[in-house]
Design an enzyme around this catalytic site. Structure first.
Site, PDB file in Angstrom:
ATOM      1  N   GLU A 153     -12.730  -1.380   4.879  1.00 51.91           N
ATOM      2  CA  GLU A 153     -11.745  -1.775   5.896  1.00 51.91           C
ATOM      3  C   GLU A 153     -12.011  -1.078   7.455  1.00 51.91           C
ATOM      4  O   GLU A 153     -11.095  -1.284   8.214  1.00 51.91           O
ATOM      5  CB  GLU A 153     -10.398  -1.909   5.379  1.00 51.91           C
ATOM      6  CG  GLU A 153      -9.399  -2.644   6.308  1.00 51.91           C
ATOM      7  CD  GLU A 153      -9.757  -3.884   6.752  1.00 51.91           C
ATOM      8  OE1 GLU A 153     -10.640  -4.474   6.567  1.00 51.91           O
ATOM      9  OE2 GLU A 153      -8.785  -4.401   7.586  1.00 51.91           O
ATOM     10  N   SER A 172       4.446  -1.205   3.934  1.00 54.02           N
ATOM     11  CA  SER A 172       4.579  -2.587   4.426  1.00 54.02           C
ATOM     12  C   SER A 172       4.572  -3.564   3.224  1.00 54.02           C
ATOM     13  O   SER A 172       3.952  -3.206   2.225  1.00 54.02           O
ATOM     14  CB  SER A 172       3.347  -3.083   5.416  1.00 54.02           C
ATOM     15  OG  SER A 172       3.160  -2.348   6.627  1.00 54.02           O
ATOM     16  N   SER A 174       1.681   6.596   2.563  1.00 53.96           N
ATOM     17  CA  SER A 174       2.389   7.351   3.514  1.00 53.96           C
ATOM     18  C   SER A 174       3.783   7.872   2.908  1.00 53.96           C
ATOM     19  O   SER A 174       4.155   6.963   2.206  1.00 53.96           O
ATOM     20  CB  SER A 174       2.623   6.607   5.015  1.00 53.96           C
ATOM     21  OG  SER A 174       1.587   6.359   5.739  1.00 53.96           O
ATOM     22  N   GLN A 187       0.772  -1.127  -0.005  1.00 53.55           N
ATOM     23  CA  GLN A 187       0.243  -0.034   0.067  1.00 53.55           C
ATOM     24  C   GLN A 187       0.828   1.242   0.089  1.00 53.55           C
ATOM     25  O   GLN A 187       1.579   1.570   1.060  1.00 53.55           O
ATOM     26  CB  GLN A 187      -0.988  -0.079   1.080  1.00 53.55           C
ATOM     27  CG  GLN A 187      -1.758   1.172   1.505  1.00 53.55           C
ATOM     28  CD  GLN A 187      -2.465   1.292   2.782  1.00 53.55           C
ATOM     29  OE1 GLN A 187      -1.806   0.866   3.920  1.00 53.55           O
ATOM     30  NE2 GLN A 187      -3.666   1.834   2.937  1.00 53.55           N
ATOM     31  N   GLY A 188       0.842   2.131  -1.203  1.00 54.92           N
ATOM     32  CA  GLY A 188       1.667   3.161  -1.207  1.00 54.92           C
ATOM     33  C   GLY A 188       0.886   4.412  -0.774  1.00 54.92           C
ATOM     34  O   GLY A 188       0.370   5.041  -1.740  1.00 54.92           O
TER      35      GLY A 188
END
Lengths: 315, 376
Positions: free
Chosen positions: B244, B164, B132, B129-130
């Site tokens: 989510e 992550s 931050s 997940q890009g």
């Protein structure tokens, strides 16, 4: 799992709120430490709300919803024992007082028609003898008195019914605490929105917002755990609810008084009517130390019972 | 208002528990003691997730048209709760099934769905997940990575941080700036082997494989790799976060960790009253978190908009995680540093990130103050 109130529950609460409306407003001007409302006590008795658990189609959860709502009012009335314990005591006459021991301050004993006294695991249930009731003056917002002897007409309840009465009394503590915390926070939040300091509202300071937000989360969790305990009516969930509430209330009480400052300490301001009932409940039923030990024994199936290190009398 | 499971839900819980008992190897806890983004966990997920898919337990909540069974939100949650309690054997792929896949279903072109959903539902792909950036964490809209339009493609420059699973990911769900307005953002589904992408792992106390820097230098991204309309990235990201909203059921591993620590104390005849008090208090905090999370699931199951309960639940989970972590440090400190109970040390690594990742604790308090108390 379903966390929405049913249509019946919504109707129940709507009707109750109509009855409670005249009692929502805090007393104006200076008043005493205690604001026991005989008028509300009488109205509740006549209305049947405190007997809802015994009505067809209703149960303990509905009674808990009612007790929590009543506790959010700034006046003090006996509701938890009548609504939650009385169904196990042949619907004993209301108001009821729960005495965890002799010679300790007991809530509502001065107005109670029934007292439940705990002695060595059994409950002695009967009418309090006036000669054995001695009023206690204090800063607590409940009417208090001590009981010097068991009721002369007491019926002794033992075994599983006695355990159930204990459980219901604990559920009552959790539920009532949740309502009291909710009332205290609502009062404090409104104050923070109104009060101006350093050219802005107190509520605009992030430090204040964060602490009140934490309190809101704690209180929501208290309500949820208390209602679950009423729904499940089992020892473990009752202890979880009590333990969590008696831990949470420390912070809630502290924050509410910090943000209302000196005004919040006065008898002219209504905050004490919630927080000084909470302070009494903080140690009720054995307090968090007792609940933690019993909960640990239950959760981890411990073979040996250990008493918490207490030197003071149980309230 | 009800607080129990249905017969069907109880049956599902038993079915998932049985699957875990049968499919997790004897050395699972040593594998799970490594980060979800580690090589070991990623490799394990590539064998576990296909088996989970074959058992109908990887994406049952997906619509039938995309290979799911239209299972309920509660069923989806039950599976996730038991997976997390076990140490999350889906590894980094829990992202895919929980929100990346559903977001592609919502906003993707037929070609994007064809390309990506098949591999997600077969349990055979790792995403990162890009979001931050060094200057944009809690304040995500301040991100600077820019995707400059050049005909039918974009040229992306910038960097992401704390990403992550980036070290082993095949694709990146990338949020980049495509306009000058603060929320003029777009989402791109970028292959991680695209020229110009450099990944640098960041060592940390949460373990290896979880945190990375991702540098994007003149990375060419096709228009066909953009998810949703140009400039709609904020809405896409919000959809993903809202889908989510339940978040990871972290209390589930916390409760298991607490049980393990208490078991050690009992074994050593060292579970004194003071320790029992602390354990019970931590237990109550976990129960509170669980109940609040269940309320979020209930809202999600009823398709109700997210309310302040979401942030209250997240904050309660953070508190519960830290209570259990502190209990371990106070009463069984040797478990924190030894291999005796690997999942206990693992819980600490995961718990410490609980109030920082996916919405900092203080952001949740801001949201509670605003949405529940109507302050400020």
């Amino acid at each position: 799992m379903d966390f929405e109130l049913s249509a019946d529950q919504q109707l129940l609460l709507t009707s109750l709120r109509t009855l409670l409306q005249p009692f929502r407003s805090p007393p104006i001007g200076a008043h005493g430490y205690v604001q026991y409302s005989e008028a509300l006590q009488t109205e509740l008795a006549a209305s049947g709300f405190l007997e809802v658990a015994s009505q067809p189609g209703y149960g303990l959860l509905d009674a808990a919803l009612i007790v929590e709502e009543i506790a959010s009012c700034p006046v003090s009335v006996e509701a938890a024992a009548s609504a939650l314990v009385a169904p196990l005591a042949n619907q004993a006459a209301s108001p009821m007082a729960i005495a965890w021991a002799l010679d300790v301050p007991v809530r509502f004993l001065t107005v109670a028609k029934t007292v439940c006294l705990l002695r060595q695991g059994s409950w002695f249930i009967g009418s309090p003898d006036a000669k054995n009731v001695r009023q206690v003056e204090s800063v607590v917002a409940y009417p208090l008195a001590t009981l010097g002897a068991a009721p002369s007409d007491a019926v002794i309840v033992t075994g599983s019914t006695a355990e159930a009465i204990t459980r219901r009394a604990l559920i009552g503590i959790a539920v009532e605490s949740a309502g009291l915390m909710r009332g205290a926070l609502e009062q404090t939040v409104q104050y923070a929105k109104d009060r101006e300091v350093f050219r802005q509202k107190l509520a605009q300071f992030q430090a204040v917002q964060h602490r009140l937000a934490e309190d809101a989360q704690l209180i929501h969790a208290c309500r949820s755990l208390a209602f679950r305990a009423a729904y499940q009516d089992d020892d473990k969930s009752a202890r979880v609810a009590c333990l969590y509430a008696q831990n949470a209330m420390r912070k809630v009480i502290y924050d509410c008084h910090q943000f209302t400052g000196a005004l919040g300490l006065t008898l002219e301001y209504p905050l004490h009517l919630w927080t000084y009932r909470l302070k009494y409940l903080q140690g009720e039923g054995g307090g968090k130390a007792e609940h933690a030990q019993r909960l640990a024994e239950s959760v981890w199936e411990l073979p040996n019972r250990m008493e918490p290190q207490r030197r003071t009398k149980r309230c | 208002m009800e607080f129990g499971w249905t017969e069907e839900q109880l049956a599902l819980r038993e079915r998932v528990s049985a699957f875990l008992r049968d499919e997790l190897p004897d050395d699972w806890e040593h594998i799970a003691s490594q980060s979800p983004g580690s090589q070991a966990m990623t490799d394990f997920s590539r064998s576990f997730c296909p088996r989970l898919a074959a058992a109908g337990l990887l994406i049952p909540h997906w619509p039938a048209e995309y290979g799911g069974r239209d299972a309920s939100t509660w069923d989806h949650f039950i599976i996730g709760e038991l997976m997390w309690a076990a140490g999350e054997p889906r590894g980094p792929q829990y992202y895919n099934v929980n929100w990346i896949g559903p977001t592609i279903m919502q906003f993707g072109t037929p070609e994007q769905k064809e390309l990506h959903l098949g591999r997600i539902r077969s349990g055979d792909v790792v995403w990162c997940q890009g979001f931050s950036e060094p200057s944009a964490g809690s304040d995500l809209a301040a991100l600077r990575t820019k995707a400059a339009r050049d005909g039918d493609r974009y040229v992306v420059n910038g960097s992401k941080i704390w990403t992550s699973y980036a070290g082993l990911a095949e694709y990146c769900f990338l949020l980049a700036r495509t306009g000058s307005e603060r929320k003029a953002l777009s989402v791109f589904l970028v292959p991680m082997d695209r020229a110009g992408i450099t990944v640098r792992p960041i060592s940390s106390v949460v373990g290896d494989g979880d945190l990375h820097e991702v540098f994007l230098d003149d990375v060419e991204v096709r228009e066909s790799e953009r998810l949703g309309a140009e400039g709609a990235g904020w809405d896409v990201a919000r959809y993903a976060l809202n889908y989510e909203r339940v978040g990871i059921p972290r209390y589930a591993l916390a409760l298991r960790t607490l049980d393990r620590a208490v078991a050690v104390l009992m074994r050593d005849d060292n579970f004194a009253p003071v320790a029992r008090d602390a354990a019970a208090t931590a237990y109550a905090a976990c129960e509170a978190a669980k109940l609040l999370v269940y309320q979020v699931v209930d809202e999600r199951a009823k398709d109700a908009p997210a309310t302040g309960i979401t942030s209250m639940a997240r904050y309660a989970v953070i508190t519960a995680e830290h209570r259990v972590a502190e209990f371990v440090l106070d009463w069984t400190p040797h478990l924190f540093v030894s291999e005796e109970e690997p999942m206990v040390a693992t819980h600490h690594k995961r718990a410490i990130a609980s109030g920082i990742a996916v919405g900092a604790a203080e952001i949740h308090l801001n949201l509670i103050a605003r949405n529940v108390l109507e302050l400020g």
